[in-house]
Scaffold this motif. Structure first.
Motif, PDB file in Angstrom:
ATOM      1  N   ARG A 133       0.829  -1.215   0.000  1.00  0.00           N
ATOM      2  CA  ARG A 133       0.000   0.000   0.000  1.00  0.00           C
ATOM      3  C   ARG A 133       0.865   1.268   0.000  1.00  0.00           C
ATOM      4  O   ARG A 133       0.544   2.232  -0.662  1.00  0.00           O
ATOM      5  CB  ARG A 133      -0.905  -0.041   1.234  1.00  0.00           C
ATOM      6  CG  ARG A 133      -1.839   1.129   1.409  1.00  0.00           C
ATOM      7  CD  ARG A 133      -3.003   1.062   0.432  1.00  0.00           C
ATOM      8  NE  ARG A 133      -3.953   2.127   0.667  1.00  0.00           N
ATOM      9  CZ  ARG A 133      -3.771   3.402   0.287  1.00  0.00           C
ATOM     10  NH1 ARG A 133      -2.668   3.730  -0.353  1.00  0.00           N
ATOM     11  NH2 ARG A 133      -4.686   4.324   0.525  1.00  0.00           N
ATOM     12  N   TYR A 134       1.925   1.226   0.795  1.00  0.00           N
ATOM     13  CA  TYR A 134       2.721   2.448   0.997  1.00  0.00           C
ATOM     14  C   TYR A 134       4.184   2.305   0.617  1.00  0.00           C
ATOM     15  O   TYR A 134       4.886   3.294   0.472  1.00  0.00           O
ATOM     16  CB  TYR A 134       2.678   2.885   2.472  1.00  0.00           C
ATOM     17  CG  TYR A 134       1.316   3.246   2.967  1.00  0.00           C
ATOM     18  CD1 TYR A 134       0.772   4.494   2.709  1.00  0.00           C
ATOM     19  CD2 TYR A 134       0.554   2.339   3.700  1.00  0.00           C
ATOM     20  CE1 TYR A 134      -0.498   4.827   3.156  1.00  0.00           C
ATOM     21  CE2 TYR A 134      -0.710   2.662   4.159  1.00  0.00           C
ATOM     22  CZ  TYR A 134      -1.220   3.912   3.884  1.00  0.00           C
ATOM     23  OH  TYR A 134      -2.461   4.245   4.332  1.00  0.00           O
ATOM     24  N   GLY A 135       4.659   1.098   0.518  1.00  0.00           N
ATOM     25  CA  GLY A 135       6.107   0.870   0.396  1.00  0.00           C
ATOM     26  C   GLY A 135       6.730   1.402  -0.874  1.00  0.00           C
ATOM     27  O   GLY A 135       7.917   1.660  -0.932  1.00  0.00           O
ATOM     28  N   ALA A 136       5.927   1.592  -1.935  1.00  0.00           N
ATOM     29  CA  ALA A 136       6.501   1.991  -3.223  1.00  0.00           C
ATOM     30  C   ALA A 136       6.361   3.478  -3.489  1.00  0.00           C
ATOM     31  O   ALA A 136       6.612   3.934  -4.586  1.00  0.00           O
ATOM     32  CB  ALA A 136       5.820   1.208  -4.329  1.00  0.00           C
ATOM     33  N   LEU A 137       5.986   4.250  -2.466  1.00  0.00           N
ATOM     34  CA  LEU A 137       5.750   5.678  -2.690  1.00  0.00           C
ATOM     35  C   LEU A 137       6.977   6.407  -3.209  1.00  0.00           C
ATOM     36  O   LEU A 137       6.873   7.347  -3.975  1.00  0.00           O
ATOM     37  CB  LEU A 137       5.268   6.341  -1.387  1.00  0.00           C
ATOM     38  CG  LEU A 137       3.815   6.056  -1.030  1.00  0.00           C
ATOM     39  CD1 LEU A 137       3.466   6.735   0.273  1.00  0.00           C
ATOM     40  CD2 LEU A 137       2.874   6.523  -2.124  1.00  0.00           C
ATOM     41  N   ALA A 138       8.137   5.952  -2.753  1.00  0.00           N
ATOM     42  CA  ALA A 138       9.360   6.605  -3.204  1.00  0.00           C
ATOM     43  C   ALA A 138      10.057   5.772  -4.267  1.00  0.00           C
ATOM     44  O   ALA A 138      11.233   5.919  -4.509  1.00  0.00           O
ATOM     45  CB  ALA A 138      10.296   6.839  -2.025  1.00  0.00           C
TER      46      ALA A 138
END
Lengths: 233, 189
Positions: free
Chosen positions: B182-187
């Motif tokens: 959900r959040y791990g690929a934001l960067a």
């Protein structure tokens, strides 16, 4: 002009469905492996503990931690430290100090084995699954060796320094031995090593082994949901 | 932000233009080393007597108090005293000691989240989410063990040492992968 190879081969199953299948089978396998462990833990753990003792004895001897380690009647170990008791209850002075490592404590180190088995039982299934499971169990056995050495080292530190454990306040024995005490830092590190191996590492071990032995599982769990090329045509 | 252990860029002093020599370590290795350092440092900090007295023990007492409030809200008559949760006027009690408060699992999860290369915001969300998920399961664990201590003491040890440890680890794994997806690929990590 030549025919180009298909750069987008059809995906066997949608990632979402594969993940649900993974979660369902892992959950069912966990129930089965816990039931199996409830029945067979004494036998299975006893074999691993008995097989670990000679190696722990050799390593403890080589590092000067202990002279020998005998099997105790309860399945645990009796560690002969080689340190002479210089003061204590009548009859103990002049004898060699020994430590008892309970079978329950050693079995406790293997308590997350069912989790490893459940994760390995879940898809995807690659080649050599049995071999990979065996390698994982061997890693648990090696961990047992390392953790029991950490436990012996911490118990000896408590005994030699005649002070409570800096971590769990485990009391020193009712006798004192002639040996050079551990430095303050070494005493703390001995407590840290035991705490890390008994209370922390067992939680990481099954997951780390599963990821190392089944890297396809990580790819499955991390795969993005997308419409497969075959479905989009 | 992407973490690299040996992501050093060096150039030579040669007169002719040269391509910079990039030496990058595997992101996987960087993650493992950062995770190990954070986890070990966290454990070392946690076992310091001063931290234990000021943080860990009060947190354990708070868990027991929350269990008592929840159970009493549903009509059970229980009391909390320090780390002890007990039925009032009936057999059955549990002592929630260090090692039973799931602090270690929360610490490991937090280390794994903080070591993952993504934004600060995503990491903070991850830590809050994962700690909440693990502690919610841990509350269920403490309450179930209280009832087992009263109604099925023979099953208590097995559930205490094996079943609940397994459930907490699986819970941690699932919530971690949920967070990473959900959040791990934001960067772009």
């Amino acid at each position: 002009m030549t025919a180009e190879p298909d750069m987008n081969p059809p995906v066997a199953a949608a990632p979402g469905a594969s993940r649900r299948r993974f979660a369902l089978i892992a959950f069912l396998a966990l129930g089965a492996s816990l039931a199996l462990w409830a029945v067979a833990q004494d036998a299975a753990a006893s074999v691993m503990i008995a097989q670990a003792r000679p190696l722990v004895e050799a390593l403890a001897g080589a590092t000067g931690l202990a002279q020998s380690i005998d099997a105790a009647p309860d399945g645990g170990w009796l560690v002969w430290t080689g340190r002479m008791i210089v003061s204590g209850p009548p009859g103990m002075e002049g004898t060699t100090a020994k430590l008892a490592i309970s079978a329950e404590g050693l079995q406790h180190l293997l308590r997350t084995t069912p989790i490893f088995l459940a994760l390995m039982a879940a898809p995807p299934y690659g080649a050599d699954l049995i071999l990979r499971v065996a390698a994982g169990l061997a890693a648990f056995w090696l961990f047992l060796v390392i953790a029991s050495l950490a436990a012996i080292n911490c118990d000896i530190a408590i005994m030699v320094n005649h002070a409570p454990s800096p971590v769990d306040q485990k009391a020193p024995p009712n006798f004192q031995v002639s040996a050079r005490p551990y430095s303050e830092a070494a005493f703390f590190l001995a407590g840290l090593a035991r705490y890390a191996t008994f209370n922390v590492a067992p939680f990481i071990l099954p997951v780390a082994l599963w990821l190392a032995l089944k890297p396809d599982a990580l790819a499955l769990l991390m795969r993005r949901d997308q419409i497969s090329p075959s479905a989009s045509r | 932000m992407r973490l690299t252990l040996l992501g050093l860029m060096t150039t030579t002093a040669a007169p002719t233009p040269v391509r910079p020599v990039a030496r990058k370590a595997s992101p996987g290795l960087a993650f493992v080393l950062t995770f190990a350092a954070l986890a070990l440092g966290g454990v070392a900090l946690m076992i310091l007597p001063s931290v234990d007295q000021a943080v860990v023990r009060p947190f354990t007492g708070l868990l027991v108090d929350v269990c008592a409030v929840l159970l009493n809200a549903f009509g059970a008559n229980v009391s909390s005293n320090g780390g002890v949760l007990a039925f009032v006027g009936a057999p059955g009690a549990v002592l929630v000691a260090n090692g039973c408060n799931a602090v270690e699992v929360c610490l490991l999860l937090s280390a794994a989240i903080l070591a993952w290369p993504t934004t600060i915001r995503a990491r903070l969300i991850g830590v809050a989410l994962c700690v909440a998920a693990v502690q919610a399961i841990n509350l269920a664990r403490i309450i179930s063990l209280l009832f087992l201590s009263r109604y099925s003491p023979s099953l208590f040890d097995f559930f205490h040492h094996y079943v609940w440890d397994a459930v907490i680890v699986l819970d941690a794994v699932l919530v971690y992968f949920f967070w990473m997806r959900r959040y791990g690929a934001l960067a772009g990590g």
